[in-house]
Design a protein around this motif. Structure first.
Motif, short mmCIF file in Angstrom:
data_model
loop_
_atom_site.label_atom_id
_atom_site.label_comp_id
_atom_site.label_asym_id
_atom_site.label_seq_id
_atom_site.Cartn_x
_atom_site.Cartn_y
_atom_site.Cartn_z
N GLN A 68 5.98 29.06 27.76
CA GLN A 68 6.38 30.16 26.87
C GLN A 68 6.29 31.50 27.59
N ASP A 69 5.26 31.67 28.40
CA ASP A 69 5.12 32.92 29.13
C ASP A 69 6.27 33.11 30.12
N ARG A 70 6.66 32.00 30.79
CA ARG A 70 7.78 32.09 31.74
C ARG A 70 9.09 32.41 31.03
N SER A 71 9.32 31.75 29.89
CA SER A 71 10.58 31.98 29.18
C SER A 71 10.64 33.39 28.62
N SER A 72 9.52 33.88 28.12
CA SER A 72 9.53 35.25 27.59
C SER A 72 9.67 36.26 28.73
N ALA A 73 9.09 35.94 29.89
CA ALA A 73 9.21 36.84 31.04
C ALA A 73 10.64 36.86 31.55
N SER A 78 15.52 40.18 32.12
CA SER A 78 16.96 40.29 32.31
C SER A 78 17.45 41.65 31.82
N ASP A 79 18.42 42.19 32.52
CA ASP A 79 18.89 43.53 32.20
C ASP A 79 19.81 43.50 30.97
N PRO A 80 19.91 44.57 30.26
CA PRO A 80 20.72 44.60 29.03
C PRO A 80 22.21 44.41 29.29
N VAL A 81 22.67 44.76 30.47
CA VAL A 81 24.09 44.62 30.78
C VAL A 81 24.49 43.14 30.79
N SER A 82 23.65 42.30 31.41
CA SER A 82 23.95 40.87 31.45
C SER A 82 23.88 40.25 30.06
#
Length: 194
Positions: A68-73, A78-82
């Motif tokens: 869960q920590d990895r997925s939330s990280a 990830s940047d808002p543009v992507s």
């Protein structure tokens, strides 16, 4: 048990020399030692299994938390543009799929309307031919057959060389089926030999 506690008391008295306070503490510790040893001797396997289960549960929860920590990280890094690009691509694919679905629905609706119009025309022709005193059944069957042939894309061909699955004199009780299992009637008379 009493022999063990007696031996522990003798050892405690020999080690303590003559101090009254130390012998009381040693007796308390020896009582605790005997209690713990009797607890392990009676419930040792249960305690071992329980501790193993708790260990596995803790490992499972730690693994889940790290995932869960990895997925939330990864989502937060990830940047808002992507994210916006991904959402736009998703919306575009949804619109394409909806357009295809709308086109198929419109085509189906047109086909249904054509079929209804043809049926209506057939009914009118049948009514006119009936008024004139002509036979309308033959024409209706021909037109229905042509409609069915036009509507179905595959043409069914009847099989010419059909052989029966079993012979005409088949009886499952006689065992003539050729299988490995066969039923045979039992012997007449007493079945026990004596």
């Amino acid at each position: 048990m009493e022999a063990e506690s007696g031996a522990a008391n003798v050892r405690a008295a020999a080690a303590g020399g003559g101090g009254g306070q130390e012998s009381l503490e040693n007796q308390d510790l020896s009582f605790l030692l005997t209690t713990v040893s009797s607890l392990f001797s009676e419930y040792g396997w249960y305690l071992l299994l329980l501790s193993g289960g708790v260990y596995l549960l803790i490992q499972h929860l730690n693994k889940k938390r790290s995932i869960q920590d990895r997925s939330s990280a990864s989502t937060s890094s990830s940047d808002p543009v992507s994210v916006v690009r991904r959402q736009e691509a998703l919306e575009a694919s949804r619109q394409r799929m909806q357009a295809e679905l709308d086109a198929k629905a419109a085509e189906f609706k047109e086909k249904q309307q054509r079929m209804e119009e043809e049926k209506r025309q057939q009914k009118i022709e049948m009514w006119d031919s009936m008024k004139e005193g002509k036979s309308y059944i033959g024409k209706a069957k021909l037109s229905q057959n042509s409609d069915e042939a036009a509507s179905s894309s595959t043409v069914l061909k009847p099989k010419t060389d059909k052989k029966p699955l079993r012979s005409s004199g088949y009886n499952p009780l006689t065992g003539d089926g050729g299988g490995t299992c066969a039923w045979r009637p039992g012997r007449r008379g007493p079945s026990a030999g004596g």
